[in-house]
Design a protein around this motif. Structure first.
Motif, PDB file in Angstrom:
ATOM      1  N   VAL A  57       0.867  -1.189   0.000  1.00 12.46           N
ATOM      2  CA  VAL A  57       0.000   0.000   0.000  1.00 12.46           C
ATOM      3  C   VAL A  57       0.895   1.228   0.000  1.00 12.46           C
ATOM      4  N   SER A  58       0.732   2.087  -0.998  1.00 13.71           N
ATOM      5  CA  SER A  58       1.612   3.255  -1.121  1.00 13.71           C
ATOM      6  C   SER A  58       1.289   4.324  -0.084  1.00 13.71           C
ATOM      7  N   THR A  59       0.005   4.575   0.162  1.00 15.63           N
ATOM      8  CA  THR A  59      -0.397   5.593   1.135  1.00 15.63           C
ATOM      9  C   THR A  59      -1.375   4.976   2.117  1.00 15.63           C
ATOM     10  N   PRO A  60      -1.058   4.999   3.408  1.00 19.24           N
ATOM     11  CA  PRO A  60      -1.933   4.383   4.415  1.00 19.24           C
ATOM     12  C   PRO A  60      -3.102   5.275   4.805  1.00 19.24           C
ATOM     13  N   TYR A  61      -3.687   5.992   3.873  1.00 18.64           N
ATOM     14  CA  TYR A  61      -4.848   6.819   4.166  1.00 18.64           C
ATOM     15  C   TYR A  61      -5.707   6.898   2.909  1.00 18.64           C
ATOM     16  N   LYS A  62      -6.932   7.387   3.065  1.00 24.24           N
ATOM     17  CA  LYS A  62      -7.857   7.514   1.946  1.00 24.24           C
ATOM     18  C   LYS A  62      -8.641   8.820   2.107  1.00 24.24           C
ATOM     19  N   GLN A  63      -9.249   9.249   1.036  1.00 21.96           N
ATOM     20  CA  GLN A  63      -9.999  10.502   1.043  1.00 21.96           C
ATOM     21  C   GLN A  63     -11.484  10.195   1.141  1.00 21.96           C
ATOM     22  N   VAL A  64     -12.126  10.775   2.145  1.00 19.90           N
ATOM     23  CA  VAL A  64     -13.558  10.583   2.365  1.00 19.90           C
ATOM     24  C   VAL A  64     -14.184  11.948   2.555  1.00 19.90           C
ATOM     25  N   ASP A  65     -15.078  12.331   1.615  1.00 19.83           N
ATOM     26  CA  ASP A  65     -15.767  13.631   1.691  1.00 19.83           C
ATOM     27  C   ASP A  65     -14.760  14.772   1.793  1.00 19.83           C
ATOM     28  N   ASP A  66     -13.789  14.771   0.880  1.00 17.61           N
ATOM     29  CA  ASP A  66     -12.763  15.816   0.819  1.00 17.61           C
ATOM     30  C   ASP A  66     -11.900  15.876   2.072  1.00 17.61           C
ATOM     31  N   LYS A  67     -11.906  14.769   2.833  1.00 22.91           N
ATOM     32  CA  LYS A  67     -11.070  14.695   4.031  1.00 22.91           C
ATOM     33  C   LYS A  67     -10.210  13.445   3.945  1.00 22.91           C
ATOM     34  N   LEU A  68      -9.001  13.554   4.488  1.00 19.55           N
ATOM     35  CA  LEU A  68      -8.085  12.405   4.524  1.00 19.55           C
ATOM     36  C   LEU A  68      -8.278  11.642   5.828  1.00 19.55           C
ATOM     37  N   GLN A  69      -8.426  10.326   5.700  1.00 19.55           N
ATOM     38  CA  GLN A  69      -8.597   9.465   6.880  1.00 19.55           C
ATOM     39  C   GLN A  69      -7.623   8.301   6.791  1.00 19.55           C
ATOM     40  N   ARG A  70      -7.114   7.895   7.955  1.00 25.70           N
ATOM     41  CA  ARG A  70      -6.245   6.714   7.990  1.00 25.70           C
ATOM     42  C   ARG A  70      -7.042   5.459   7.638  1.00 25.70           C
TER      43      ARG A  70
END
Length: 938
Positions: free
Chosen positions: A283-296
C-alpha cells in the motif's frame, strides 16, 4: 495294552475341520486356498508397493516440512530487519527531545527567547529529514514555539520550513510564518487566536506520563502520517518547565517496507493494536480521502485482500483480539492460495505497541517442488511395473521344484517309500529333496523298532515302584502292579471305569487334576501332595499328572508315590530348628531389654534372669537360675502377699482387697507401687502374664518391671499444682464477683443523687470499668476450661444453628448450609460459633445476612463464615486475633483461635473491607468427617 494303528494311518491326510489340525494350519488356511506361485508373487508385489508408498509419503512430508521451515527462517529474518529498522527510525525524535531538554536545563536554550529557540529548532529540523516538526510549550506562561515542514493548508512542499509562535507579544494567539532560506522570518501564513499548548492532548499526555512517551498516530491535512514523541522538561528542583514535542513522519517506514525483498510475492505490513494501518509494502499511502477529508485506513477495511483477510483472521479466527504476546505463525487461504503468516509484536520503552506481519505465499516455494514430485512419481511407477514382472518370473522359478517334491511327498504319505523324484540341484531345494529321501529311509527303520520299544515300555511300566495309572478322559486304561497293591485293586476291575469312583478318596482328586489338562489340548503337568488317614495313621501321597499324546489322542499319566516317611522326617527336623531359632531370638531380645525381666516355671523355679535384673538386684543370672529364693530379694509389699508373677500363675488369688490394686486385661496383669530399694523409695510399674506351650498348657510366667519414679513424682506435682490453681482461680473469681456486686449496689445509691452531672458521668465510667472486670473474669474462666476435656466429634451445622439462636440477631438472616459435617474439636467449639455470630452482629453495622458453608480442600476441609456487613479494615487484619485487640473486650477472636488451635484448626479473615467479613477455618485431614452426599456437594 491297546493295539497300535497301522503305520499308514500316521500319514493319513487330516481334513481342514479335523479337531487335531494344528493352529498354524488354521491361521494359514486363507493362503492355502491359492497356489504357492500366486502367493509368492502377491507377497513380493505387496512389499514393493508398501516400500514405494512409504517413499512417496516421506517425500511429500519432507517437502512440506522444508517449505514450512524455509518460510519460517525467511519470516524471522525479515521480522528482525523490520524491528531493527523501526527501532532505529523511532529513536530520532526522542534523541531530539533529549537534546533539547538537556540544552534547556544547561541554559543553552532560553525558553523565554523565541529567536534562540527558533535557531536551535531550525538546525535540528534541517539535520533530520524524518522530523516533521519540533515544538516546545512552556508550563509557566503557556508560550509555544514550533518549527514545521507543514504550514497552513496547501502551503507545504516538503522543503520549506514554517515558524510558529504563541506568547504575550502575540497576545497568546498562534501566528505562523514562512521561513526564508537564510532563516529569516517571512510573511505570515496562519493565525489561530487564544492558543494555549497546555490544553492540548500532546502536552497533557507528556505531563501524565512524567517521562518520554508517544502520542497516537495522526494525519496532517497535507496527507502526512505522523506520530509525536513528547517529553516533559523538569528543573533541577523537579518543577515542570514545559513539554518538548517532536513529530516524526512514518513515511520512512513505508519506504523501507516497499524496498524490502521478502520473496517473489511476499508482503509485510504494520498495524497498531486497534487495527489501524501504520505502513505496508503493498500500500503506497496508508490513508484515503472521504468527503474531501483524509482518513487513515483500518486494516479491517483495507482494499488489499491480504491485509484485510489476515487482520480479520488475527482478530476472529485466532480469538486473539489483536492481543498477540509473542511471535505466532499460521496458514490462511486467500483467494484459493495458501499464505504463510507470521505475526510479531513490536514494543518500545515509551509505550509504542504495534504488530509486524510478514506474509509469504506458499506457491513461492512449491512450484519447483511439485515438478520434482511429478518426476519422482513417474520413476516410482516404472520401478513398480518392472518389479512386478521380475516377481512373477522369480515365483515360477521357486515353485517348479516344490511341485515335484509335493508329488514325492504324496507317494510317501501312501506308504510308498521307493517312489521318490530326485532333484538334480545344488541349491537349498536340492538339499531339501535329499533330506526328505533320507527321512523316508529312517521311517522304515523306525517302524521296525517300534514294536520292540512298546514291549520294553510295558516291562518298565509294570516294574515301577510308584503307582502308575494311564487314563483317557478320566477313564482308566492301564494300571500297574504297584497301584494294585497300594489301593488293593485289580487291574481288570479298574480298566474302563471312571477314576473318580476308584482309589477311595484319592480318585475324585485325580479326576479334578485330569480335567483341566485334557481341556488344554497340549502337554501339561500338575502336581499335588495330599494327606489321608489309612489304618488310623496319617499318610502323605505325592500325586503327579502329566498330559501325554499317543496316536493323536490326549491321555493322562498318573504317578502316585508314598512320601509319608520323608514328610515326617522333614517336619521333625523343621520343628526342632524353628523352636531352637525362636528360643535363641527371644532369649537375646529379653536379655538386651532395658527393663528388668525374669521368668519362672510352674514350681516357682527361675528360668530366665536378664541383665537389667542383675543390675537392680545385685545377683547375676547364674546365681538365680533354677533357684526359688528370689522372694527373699524383693520386699515389695509391707504385708504378706504374693508377687504379681505368682498371681499370673494363680489368678484365683486376685481379689479386691489387694493394695495396690491389680489391673487385669485378659491374662495380662499390671500394677504400680512404691518399692523400698536399698533405703530409697522407687515407684515401679510391673506387668506379668502366664506362658503357654504349643498345646495351650501353662508352663510358667513372665514379669517385667520399669522404674517410673520421676514420671510419678512429676504427675503428682502437676496434679497438686493444678488443683491448687483451679481452687485459687475459682475462689478469686467468686470474691471478685462479690466485690463487683457490692460496688454496683453502691453505684445505684450514688445515682439517686442527680444534682451533679459530672458525678453521674464518673459513675457511668466506674460502671463500665466494672463491666470490663466482669468480662475479664468470665474470660479467665473460659480460658481455664480450654483443653480440660477431651476433644469430641461435633456436628458443625447443628452447633452453628444453636449458637445463632443464643444471639439477639433481630432481622438478620443466618443461613447455615452445612449438613453432615463433623469436626473433632474441644467441647468449647460452640463458644467459637457463638463468638463468630455475636461478633458479626455487634460490629457489622448494616449487616443483613450471615452465611455458613464449607468445601473440601487439598489439605482437608474449610468452614467459611461470611457476612455482608462493613467488614474489617485491612490495617486491622494482622491484629484481630491478638488478645485485647478490638472495640469490645478484645478477647472473643483471641479465644476462638486458642480453642481451635488445640485441634490444629487454623482461622484467618479474608474478607474485603466495605463488602463484609469472611472467616475461613481450615480443618486438617483426620479432624473432620463428611457423612452425607449433601455435605459433599457443599
Amino acid at each position: 495294552m491297546r493295539e497300535k494303528s497301522p503305520p499308514e494311518e500316521v500319514y493319513s491326510k487330516p481334513s481342514p475341520d479335523s479337531p487335531g489340525q494344528p493352529d498354524s494350519d488354521k491361521r494359514c488356511f486363507f493362503f492355502g486356498k491359492y497356489k504357492l506361485q500366486t502367493v509368492l508373487a502377491l507377497t513380493f508385489v505387496s512389499v514393493v508397493m508398501l516400500a514405494v508408498s512409504l517413499t512417496w509419503f516421506v517425500t511429500i512430508q519432507t517437502n512440506q516440512y522444508a517449505v514450512s521451515d524455509l518460510a519460517g527462517q525467511i519470516q524471522d529474518k525479515v521480522t528482525d530487519r523490520i524491528d531493527d529498522q523501526i527501532s532505529g527510525y523511532l529513536k530520532t525524535p526522542h534523541l531530539v527531545n533529549k537534546f533539547c531538554s538537556d540544552s534547556i536545563n544547561l541554559g543553552h536554550i532560553d525558553i523565554h527567547d523565541s529567536s534562540g529557540i527558533l535557531f536551535h529548532f531550525r538546525e535540528l529540523s534541517l539535520q533530520f529529514d524524518s522530523i516533521e516538526a519540533i515544538c516546545f510549550g512552556s508550563q509557566e506562561n503557556g508560550n509555544y514555539t514550533i518549527i514545521s515542514r507543514v504550514g497552513a493548508p496547501g502551503l507545504a512542499n516538503g522543503t520549506e520550513r514554517f515558524y510558529g509562535v504563541s506568547n504575550s507579544l502575540t497576545n497568546h494567539s498562534f501566528i505562523e510564518y514562512r521561513l526564508l532560506p537564510d532563516g529569516e522570518v517571512g510573511e505570515e501564513t496562519l493565525m489561530i487566536p487564544e492558543y494555549d499548548p497546555r490544553t492540548r492532548s500532546w502536552y497533557q499526555a507528556a505531563v501524565e506520563a512524567e517521562g518520554p512517551a508517544w502520542t497516537p498516530v495522526y494525519m496532517w491535512l497535507e496527507g502526512v502520517v505522523s506520530i509525536d514523541a513528547v517529553n516533559p522538561v523538569y528543573s533541577d528542583q523537579g518543577t515542570l518547565i514545559g513539554v518538548m514535542d517532536t513529530s516524526l513522519t512514518l513515511g520512512g517506514i513505508g519506504d523501507f517496507l516497499h524496498a524490502l525483498n521478502i520473496s517473489e510475492n511476499g508482503e509485510a505490513f504494520i498495524i497498531d493494536r486497534s487495527g489501524m494501518l501504520i505502513a505496508a509494502s503493498s500500500v503506497s499511502t496508508p490513508y484515503k480521502q472521504v468527503d474531501d477529508k483524509l482518513q487513515r485506513i483500518s486494516a479491517f477495511e483495507c482494499d488489499e485482500p491480504v491485509i484485510h483477510n489476515i487482520t480479520q483472521f488475527i482478530y476472529s479466527g485466532l480469538g486473539k483480539d489483536l492481543n498477540v504476546s509473542g511471535r505466532e505463525r499460521f496458514t490462511i487461504d486467500i483467494n484459493g492460495g495458501s499464505q504463510l503468516v507470521q505475526v510479531s509484536p513490536f514494543k518500545d520503552s515509551y509505550g509504542l505497541d504495534w504488530l509486524v506481519v510478514v506474509v509469504i505465499p506458499e506457491s513461492d516455494f512449491t512450484a519447483k517442488i511439485q515438478a520434482h514430485n511429478k518426476n519422482t512419481f513417474f520413476i516410482l511407477l516404472l520401478s513398480v511395473i518392472a518389479t512386478i514382472i521380475l516377481c512373477i518370473i522369480l515365483a515360477r522359478h521357486i515353485t517348479r521344484p516344490v511341485l515335484a517334491m509335493n508329488e514325492s511327498a504324496k507317494a510317501l504319505a501312501r506308504g510308498d517309500f521307493e517312489s521318490w523324484t530326485k532333484l538334480d540341484r545344488e541349491d537349498e531345494l536340492g538339499e531339501l529333496s535329499h533330506s526328505l529321501k533320507s527321512m523316508a529311509d529312517h521311517l522304515r527303520t523306525m517302524f521296525t523298532s517300534l514294536k520292540s520299544s512298546e514291549e520294553r515300555y510295558m516291562s518298565l511300566f509294570q516294574a515301577s515302584v510308584d503307582a502308575v495309572i494311564l487314563c483317557k478322559h478320566e477313564y482308566v486304561v492301564e494300571i500297574n502292579r504297584a497301584a494294585e497293591e497300594m489301593f488293593s485293586l485289580s487291574g481288570k476291575t479298574a480298566t474302563g471305569k471312571k477314576i473318580s469312583g476308584l482309589l477311595d478318596d484319592i480318585g475324585p482328586i485325580i479326576s479334578q487334576m485330569i480335567e483341566p489338562l485334557e481341556n488344554a489340548g497340549q502337554v501339561q503337568y500338575d502336581s499335588r501332595i495330599i494327606t489321608r488317614v489309612k489304618n488310623g495313621y496319617e499318610q502323605y501321597l505325592d500325586i503327579r499328572v502329566s498330559g501325554v499324546t499317543s496316536d493323536g489322542e490326549n491321555l493322562s499319566l498318573v504317578h502316585i508315590r508314598d512320601i509319608t516317611m520323608e514328610r515326617r522326617a522333614i517336619f521333625s527336623l523343621a520343628e526342632k530348628e524353628a523352636l531352637h531359632e525362636a528360643y535363641s531370638r527371644i532369649e537375646m531380645i529379653l536379655e538386651l531389654l532395658p527393663d528388668p525381666v525374669f521368668v519362672i516355671d510352674n514350681n516357682g523355679m527361675i528360668l530366665f534372669w536378664n541383665r537389667a535384673m542383675e543390675k537392680i538386684t545385685g545377683h547375676d543370672s547364674e546365681e538365680m537360675i533354677h533357684n526359688d529364693y528370689y522372694t527373699k530379694i524383693f520386699s515389695h509389699y509391707s504385708m504378706n502377699r504374693p508377687l504379681l508373677i505368682h498371681l499370673a500363675l494363680n489368678p484365683e488369688l486376685i481379689n479386691d482387697d489387694l493394695d495396690p490394686p491389680v489391673e487385669r486385661s485378659g491374662e495380662v496383669l499390671s500394677s504400680s507401687y512404691w518399692v523400698d530399694t536399698d533405703g530409697k523409695m522407687r515407684y515401679y510399674s510391673m506387668i506379668a502374664a502366664p506362658l503357654h506351650d504349643h498345646d495351650g498348657r501353662i508352663f510358667g510366667a513372665i514379669e517385667s518391671l520399669r522404674d517410673i519414679t520421676i514420671r510419678k513424682q512429676t504427675e503428682d506435682a502437676l496434679l497438686v499444682a493444678n488443683k491448687k490453681l483451679n481452687l485459687l482461680s475459682g475462689i478469686t473469681r467468686h470474691d471478685i464477683r462479690n466485690k463487683i456486686l457490692v460496688s454496683k449496689s453502691f453505684l445505684l445509691i450514688l445515682e439517686e443523687d442527680e444534682s451533679n452531672p459530672e458525678k453521674l458521668s464518673l459513675i457511668n465510667r466506674i460502671r463500665r470499668s466494672m463491666t470490663d472486670i466482669e468480662q475479664l473474669v468470665e474470660f479467665s474462666k473460659t480460658y481455664q476450661e480450654i483443653g480440660q476435656k477431651a476433644p469430641e466429634w461435633q456436628d458443625v451445622g447443628t452447633i452453628f444453628s444453636r449458637a445463632a439462636n443464643q444471639v439477639d440477631i433481630g432481622n438478620i438472616m443466618v443461613q447455615v448450609s452445612l449438613s453432615g459435617v463433623s469436626v473433632l474439636c474441644d467441647p468449647l467449639f460452640e463458644k467459637v460459633c457463638y463468638n463468630l455470630v455475636e461478633n458479626a452482629v455487634r460490629h457489622g453495622e448494616n449487616l443483613t445476612k450471615i452465611e455458613v458453608h464449607g468445601t473440601r480442600t487439598g489439605a482437608g476441609y474449610q468452614i467459611i463464615v461470611e457476612d455482608d456487613g462493613v467488614g474489617i479494615p485491612d490495617d486491622d487484619k494482622p491484629y484481630i486475633f491478638d488478645k485485647g485487640f478490638g472495640k469490645n473486650t478484645g478477647f472473643g477472636l483471641f479465644l476462638i483461635r486458642e480453642i481451635l488451635s488445640l485441634s490444629d484448626i487454623t482461622i484467618t479473615e479474608n474478607g474485603r473491607y466495605g463488602t463484609g467479613s469472611r472467616f475461613e477455618m481450615d480443618v486438617p485431614a483426620g479432624k473432620f468427617r463428611v457423612s452425607t452426599e449433601e455435605a459433599e456437594n457443599h
